[in-house]
Design an enzyme around this catalytic site. Structure first.
Site, short mmCIF file in Angstrom:
data_model
loop_
_atom_site.label_atom_id
_atom_site.label_comp_id
_atom_site.label_asym_id
_atom_site.label_seq_id
_atom_site.Cartn_x
_atom_site.Cartn_y
_atom_site.Cartn_z
N ARG A 96 0.87 -11.95 4.93
CA ARG A 96 2.08 -11.95 4.82
C ARG A 96 2.91 -11.78 6.20
O ARG A 96 4.12 -12.09 6.22
CB ARG A 96 2.88 -11.14 3.72
CG ARG A 96 2.17 -11.80 2.26
CD ARG A 96 2.86 -10.98 1.14
NE ARG A 96 2.22 -11.16 -0.22
CZ ARG A 96 2.67 -10.71 -1.23
NH1 ARG A 96 3.76 -10.05 -1.50
NH2 ARG A 96 1.86 -11.17 -2.63
N ARG A 107 21.36 15.05 -7.94
CA ARG A 107 21.23 13.68 -8.04
C ARG A 107 21.26 13.15 -9.17
O ARG A 107 20.53 13.57 -10.08
CB ARG A 107 19.74 13.09 -7.45
CG ARG A 107 19.50 13.66 -5.90
CD ARG A 107 20.01 13.02 -4.89
NE ARG A 107 19.64 11.50 -4.95
CZ ARG A 107 18.64 10.98 -3.95
NH1 ARG A 107 18.17 11.81 -3.32
NH2 ARG A 107 18.46 9.56 -3.97
N PRO A 155 0.99 -1.08 -0.09
CA PRO A 155 -0.19 0.13 0.00
C PRO A 155 0.75 1.24 0.17
O PRO A 155 1.80 1.24 0.72
CB PRO A 155 -0.92 -0.05 1.40
CG PRO A 155 -0.86 -1.43 1.62
CD PRO A 155 0.52 -1.98 0.98
N GLU A 156 0.44 2.13 -0.77
CA GLU A 156 1.31 3.51 -0.99
C GLU A 156 0.30 4.59 -0.27
O GLU A 156 -0.62 4.34 0.42
CB GLU A 156 1.38 3.75 -2.27
CG GLU A 156 2.11 2.74 -2.95
CD GLU A 156 2.75 2.99 -4.50
OE1 GLU A 156 2.75 4.20 -4.87
OE2 GLU A 156 2.97 2.06 -5.20
#
Length: 279
Positions: free
Chosen positions: A115, A158, A2-3
């Site tokens: 899980r 970056r 889930p985000e």
């Protein structure tokens, strides 16, 4: 996993039955999930009022009336279901129903996690910014602390692909694979572009699309691909609005584009994109 939109959806669903309400007792059916439960978890939760329920990145935080904070992470397969209809009752627990929060109101919030990568623990309120699970998390993408200037600063030096940089929780909190793919497509930015090469206009567009795709997903109840359910048991619906994620080999949704969606692997994660629309 889930985000942010899925966790926000769950938090909003839990709020009416948990925020401002007292926990009568907790039923704990195993000793651990990803980590062991805190010592005397059941006793420490009994009789506690949840003063505030909120979200930080992918964590649900319940501020208790004694200075503790209930910290919940759904892991890869966790979900929380509310049972508050006296006529229907609470079903008997099944194999993966590990914890019940029984509220004095009569509502029951059940944590299910096949899980067992989820986390349920208690921390002190003054640890919110220093706890090992929370200390290195960046600003909330929907909050006032995140804007185009903050994003630009985080990308400026970056020399890694923009897709992998956006997944770094130190840059911005809660973004995951699905919504990074979708935001990059909406922004017209190729996932393998080096982060530091983005121009000011591109960063501003990316910032706007990150917010928009998250807001759209929250409005749709998140994305249900495998395990995510809303607290009423219903699926989220944003997966029906995916423009690139999971659409490898399918036609691009942009009018006039004849390309098909491609998939590459970046940092062990599948990335979906249009080779024509994203540069």
């Amino acid at each position: 996993m889930p985000e942010l939109p899925e966790v926000e959806t769950v938090t909003r669903g839990l709020t009416p039955v948990m925020e401002g309400h007292i926990v009568d007792h907790v039923v704990q059916r195993r000793a651990n999930l990803r980590f062991p439960f805190p010592e005397d978890f059941v006793g420490r939760m009994a009789g506690r009022r949840i003063e505030q329920l909120t979200r930080r990145a992918k964590y649900i935080l319940g501020y208790l009336d004694d200075g503790q904070v209930l910290l919940i992470h759904l892991g890869m397969s966790g979900r929380m279901t509310i049972f508050d209809d006296a006529m229907v009752g609470v079903p008997d627990p099944e194999k993966h129903d590990h914890v019940d929060f029984v509220m004095q109101s009569g509502a029951v919030v059940r944590f299910t996690d096949p899980r067992r990568f989820g986390v349920i623990t208690l921390i002190a309120a003054d640890e919110i910014t220093t706890h090992k699970m929370l200390a290195a998390i960046g600003p909330e993408p929907l909050g006032n602390g995140f804007n185009a200037e903050v994003l630009a600063s985080g990308l400026a030096k970056r020399a890694s692909p923009i897709k992998t940089v956006l997944l770094d929780q130190r840059l911005v909190a809660g973004l995951g694979n699905i919504y990074v793919c979708e935001a990059l497509f909406r922004s017209g930015i190729a996932p393998d572009r080096l982060a530091k090469t983005l121009k000011t206009a591109e960063v501003e567009r990316l910032y706007r699309e990150i917010r928009l795709v998250l807001e759209d997903a929250i409005a749709a109840g998140g994305s249900s691909l495998k395990d995510h359910r809303q607290t009423n048991g219903e699926l989220g619906y944003f997966q029906h609005s995916f423009r690139v994620y999971g659409r490898e080999g399918e036609s691009c949704v942009v009018d006039g584009c004849s390309s098909v969606i491609e998939r590459i692997v970046q940092a062990g994660r599948s990335t979906f994109f249009c080779p024509t629309c994203q540069k």
